[in-house]
Design an enzyme around this catalytic site. Structure first.
Site, PDB file in Angstrom:
ATOM      1  N   ASP A  24       0.831  -1.437   0.027  1.00  0.00           N
ATOM      2  CA  ASP A  24      -0.248   0.374  -0.257  1.00  0.00           C
ATOM      3  C   ASP A  24       0.530   0.868   0.081  1.00  0.00           C
ATOM      4  O   ASP A  24       0.560   2.129  -0.350  1.00  0.00           O
ATOM      5  CB  ASP A  24      -1.161   0.447   1.022  1.00  0.00           C
TER       6      ASP A  24
HETATM    7  C1  BGC Z   1       0.167   1.420   6.729  1.00  0.00           C
HETATM    8  C2  BGC Z   1      -0.076  -0.528   5.191  1.00  0.00           C
HETATM    9  C3  BGC Z   1      -1.316   0.341   5.676  1.00  0.00           C
HETATM   10  C4  BGC Z   1      -2.705   0.965   4.949  1.00  0.00           C
HETATM   11  C5  BGC Z   1      -3.958   0.744   4.577  1.00  0.00           C
HETATM   12  C6  BGC Z   1      -0.525   2.817   5.792  1.00  0.00           C
HETATM   13  O1  BGC Z   1      -0.128   3.729   6.898  1.00  0.00           O
HETATM   14  O2  BGC Z   1       1.520   1.366   6.919  1.00  0.00           O
HETATM   15  O3  BGC Z   1       0.264  -1.070   5.855  1.00  0.00           O
HETATM   16  O4  BGC Z   1      -1.366  -0.884   4.777  1.00  0.00           O
HETATM   17  O5  BGC Z   1      -1.748   2.204   6.234  1.00  0.00           O
HETATM   18  O6  BGC Z   1      -4.545   1.236   5.701  1.00  0.00           O
HETATM   19  C1  NOJ Z   2      -1.963  -3.699   5.318  1.00  0.00           C
HETATM   20  C2  NOJ Z   2      -2.413  -4.191   4.417  1.00  0.00           C
HETATM   21  O1  NOJ Z   2      -4.039  -4.117   5.253  1.00  0.00           O
HETATM   22  C3  NOJ Z   2      -2.734  -4.908   3.181  1.00  0.00           C
HETATM   23  O2  NOJ Z   2      -4.052  -4.787   2.261  1.00  0.00           O
HETATM   24  C4  NOJ Z   2      -1.431  -4.689   2.441  1.00  0.00           C
HETATM   25  O3  NOJ Z   2      -1.340  -5.333   1.681  1.00  0.00           O
HETATM   26  C5  NOJ Z   2      -0.274  -4.185   4.142  1.00  0.00           C
HETATM   27  N1  NOJ Z   2      -0.705  -4.074   4.577  1.00  0.00           N
HETATM   28  C6  NOJ Z   2       0.570  -4.262   2.486  1.00  0.00           C
HETATM   29  O4  NOJ Z   2       1.110  -2.611   1.989  1.00  0.00           O
END
Ligand code: BGC
Ligand code: NOJ
Length: 817
Positions: A487
């Protein structure tokens, strides 16, 4: 260092001292009423939606970290001494302390001043209430004159408003106390029609419902003035902070034990009664009374507890294994399966790290979670898939999140995470492989929840592939969109502020960043589609999807290959990300795992090379880090990934979700020892021995473990709600043990350590119990398979005739061919 031990017989983790490195949580409830509970009784409960129907108030980012919950105080009348048998919140040094976190139950017990007390917390099946069963025993040889105070601070339902909108919510709180029951009825006055009740099996000596009367304005939960004094004041809350406190008397002869049951419940009046009742401003208490009567009886509580155990027995018994490794056994048979069910229930909403007011259900998250629970709750998995698919867009793309209460896509978060739709394919295929229910593909499912847009689920899958094919970049690789699995790799999302990953402004001159990861994933998903089409007897689609995979594969192995490993992406300027030519972020784990899982590079040595690079550049004793070197500064063209200091989260931590991809990839190359070695590095049960380093709960996976560049390397964060649960379950059971559902039958093809001599497993698959006995007869992974004593030529066990209850399977591993 350990803070407790695993009791595998009772399926509990037993914490033997209260001062664990962090609060260690468990979950209560598995249907509609849920709670989080820490090992010192902190946490909260909610009905269905952690944000909108929260019963207990809880303050995140607090000091101490975990304060607020289901607290009981005991007070000795003779001395005025008071304590919490759960240690918190009074934190008096207790003579003994244990917390047994079990499957849907938590039992906290202690002794102090010759009094032993135990509180069992659980949610009975089929009920929207929680039980706290207090047992107090006088170990002294003189009588004990005790008072108990059971307390809960009510949340004013919408947890977000509750934590922010004080000009309003100091005025709305309302309660009613009648016949030994405290009713919390804030919001009842409006159009809402729900209330909470808090009551006890013992007669109330007194009560409080206004927090400041109970605590005192300047006291905390560690020193309530009413407890210090030994008397509640029968306060009635008018606004401010409604609480429920029940004071009862416990006069115990030497050796005497008494049981008191407390109930906290949620209740809704049916719609037809709504308006009439509202006009009267009274709660229809008669609905709660039968439940109160039932569950304040010891026998009923006991049988509800047994029911709960039976429920979990039934789920877990669908897949049980015995391997030579106690950690693997414990995780597969108990804790990993349990965590998968918790992610099914919670998605990413409520934990010690997720406030329950932030995120809805993730499209990508929930589709992957399904891999871990589909064998336990196939019917519920089916519904979940249909709900998720209904939030897909007509383009084939997907909303990134949807709200569990409304089941509608979340506009605020939007779409264009370009890997999202492909997960639906993997998920639907996993469901059909498990159940054989191909009929699900004919279910008419809408796009974007729009009435009239319904199409068969199969078409949703087709559009998912089409969506990717219509969005490729200059190298022919899929466009990444706002991000793919990672993400935080925001190659087109030039945010104005670091950390604002979801704020899209236009990139340099158009959005051309491409993802090698999605390239690999497209190959994997297209293979799945081809296999599915084959299963359906649809030759045309078999050819089409095989061609999709065949066309993408050379693009990945040319533009996606860096020489020693797969590249990660191309940024919006066309420069590679995850290449030896980069200053930082030279290699990433995701494309190595995804491409090898998709079968790319298996024949030409690229897969082997990529995994060697993973071992050399990314593997650490605490697991495999996501990228290396981590980004040391913020880069506008890379986005949120570089907002994290090196070694944390998406920038160089051991992002545990991705490690099983490498385990699976190692099994594809036949490396059972390596795969299991990686499994153990992040396995919670193994890491229990270094709990002081790992810090989060030793019985469940955390999302991340600080990576090798982090000052706190080895420290885990964000436990419980992570895709790590499902993927590790898949890696160990389907690839290392090799017990894998396929469209045409259960396949048994282990790739496990050379030293393992024997594995047995019992697996329910399409209503048939498979008794599987695997024996190593020599080195290597070649298998010979016998079904009911007769040798078969493939590792896939043909489906037995209808009505068959049990099938015996013998597998010899390492057979000389
Ligand atoms: C986090 C991710 C997460 C994303 C969406 C980010 O701040 O680091 O792990 O997937 O938010 O909520
Ligand atoms: C947490 C999110 O919930 C997931 O969808 C994502 O793939 C990972 N973080 C990596 O960014």
């Amino acid at each position: 260092m350990r803070y407790g031990y695993f009791d595998d017989k009772t399926r509990e983790y037993v914490i033997t001292r209260p001062d664990t490195p962090l609060p260690w949580f468990n979950y209560l409830g598995c249907e509609e009423y849920f709670g989080l509970i820490s090992h010192t009784a902190g946490g909260y409960s909610f009905y269905k939606d952690a944000r909108l129907r929260r019963l207990i108030r809880y303050r995140y980012n607090n000091a101490p970290m975990d304060i607020g919950g289901r607290y009981i105080y005991l007070r000795d009348k003779a001395t005025g001494t008071y304590w919490s048998p759960t240690w918190m919140p009074v934190r008096r040094q207790l003579d003994t302390f244990t917390c047994r976190h079990g499957i849907g139950t938590t039992t906290i017990a202690s002794t102090f001043v010759g009094i032993s007390a135990e509180v069992l917390y659980f949610v009975p099946m089929g009920q929207n209430l929680e039980i706290w069963r207090l047992r107090v025993k006088n170990l002294r040889d003189t009588p004990a004159n005790l008072m108990s105070f059971a307390s809960v601070e009510f949340c004013l339902w919408d947890a977000n408003d509750d934590a922010t909108n004080f000009q309003r919510n100091y005025n709305v709180g309302e309660v009613e106390v009648l016949d030994n029951v405290i009713y919390h009825k804030t919001e009842y006055r409006e159009r809402r029609n729900h209330f909470a009740y808090f009551t006890s099996s013992a007669p109330m000596k007194a009560f409080d419902t206004q927090r400041e009367n109970f605590l005192g304005v300047f006291n905390g939960w560690d020193s309530p003035q009413a407890v210090a004094k030994g008397a509640c004041s029968n306060s009635i809350a008018h606004g401010w902070a409604p609480v429920g406190v029940i004071q009862s008397e416990l006069i115990l002869a030497p050796g005497e034990e008494r049981e008191v049951i407390f109930l906290l419940g949620y209740m809704e009046n049916p719609n037809e009664e709504k308006f009439e009742d509202q006009a009267k401003q009274v709660i229809n208490k008669s609905r709660a009374l039968p439940l109160i009567k039932q569950f304040t009886q010891a026998g009923e509580v006991q049988s509800a507890l047994e029911n709960l155990h039976h429920y979990w027995d039934a789920l877990f018994s669908r897949f049980q294994v015995t391997t030579p490794d106690e950690h693997a056994n414990r995780m597969i048979n108990i804790w990993n399966a349990y965590q998968c069910m918790v992610t099914f229930n919670m998605s990413r909403s409520a934990s010690g790290f997720e406030t329950g007011i932030g995120r809805g259900m993730g499209f990508r998250d929930s589709t992957q979670d399904l891999f871990g629970f589909v064998h336990m709750v196939p019917e519920r998995a089916r519904q979940r898939l249909l709900d998720i698919a209904a939030t897909q867009l007509e383009t084939g793309g997907a909303y990134h999140q949807y709200q569990p209460l409304t089941k509608r896509g979340n506009d605020a978060v939007g779409s264009n995470f370009n890997d999202d739709p492909l997960w639906l394919i993997l998920s639907v295929c996993a469901y059909i492989k498990e159940t054989g229910d191909r009929g699900v593909l004919d279910e008419l499912v809408s796009y974007d929840s729009k009435p009239g847009s319904e199409q068969p689920l199969y078409e949703h899958l087709q559009r998912a592939i089409q969506y990717i094919l219509e969005r490729t970049g200059p190298h022919g690789l899929p466009l990444i969109g706002r991000a793919d699995w990672n993400d935080c790799l925001n190659l087109n999302c030039f945010s104005s502020e670091p950390g604002e990953s979801f704020q899209t402004t236009t990139g340099k001159d158009g959005k051309v960043a491409e993802s090698v990861f999605i390239g690999g994933m497209l190959v994997l998903a297209a293979h799945e589609m081809a296999e599915l089409a084959d299963y359906l007897g649809n030759k045309k689609d078999v050819d089409f999807y095989n061609k999709v995979a065949a066309d993408m594969e050379p693009i990945v192995t040319s533009h996606g290959w860096d020489g020693e490993w797969f590249r990660r992406a191309y940024d919006d300027y066309g420069n590679p990300v995850g290449s030896a030519t980069c200053k930082e972020g030279q290699i990433f784990i995701e494309p190595q795992g995804m491409c090898v899982m998709a079968g790319i590079g298996l024949k030409d040595g690229k897969a082997e090379k990529a995994l060697q690079s993973v071992e050399k550049r990314l593997a650490t004793e605490h697991g495999i880090v996501v990228n290396n070197p981590g980004y040391t500064q913020y880069y506008l063209h890379l986005g949120e990934i570089s907002s994290y200091p090196p070694g944390y989260k998406e920038n160089g931590s051991v992002f545990c979700h991705t490690n099983p991809w490498i385990m699976i990839s190692e099994t594809k190359l036949g490396h059972g020892d390596k795969a299991f070695d990686y499994y153990k590095r992040i396995c919670p049960s193994v890491r229990e021995a270094i709990s002081e380093v790992h810090r989060t709960e030793p019985y469940v996976y955390a999302q991340t473990i600080a990576g090798k560049e982090a000052p706190t390397k080895g420290e885990a964060k964000n436990s419980w709600l992570t895709g790590t649960a499902a993927w590790n379950f898949v890696a160990i059971t389907q690839y290392i043990l090799g017990i894998r559902p396929t469209f045409t039958g259960l396949s048994v093809q282990p790739v496990f350590p050379e030293s393992w001599k024997e594995v047995t497993a019992s697996r329910l698959f399409r209503d048939v119990k498979y008794d599987i006995h695997i024996q190593r007869v020599g080195p290597g992974n070649a298998v010979e398979t016998f079904v009911e004593g007769r040798k078969i030529e493939t590792p896939v066990i043909p489906l037995p005739p209808p009505g068959t209850a049990c099938v015996k399977v013998e597998v010899k591993v390492g057979s000389p061919k």
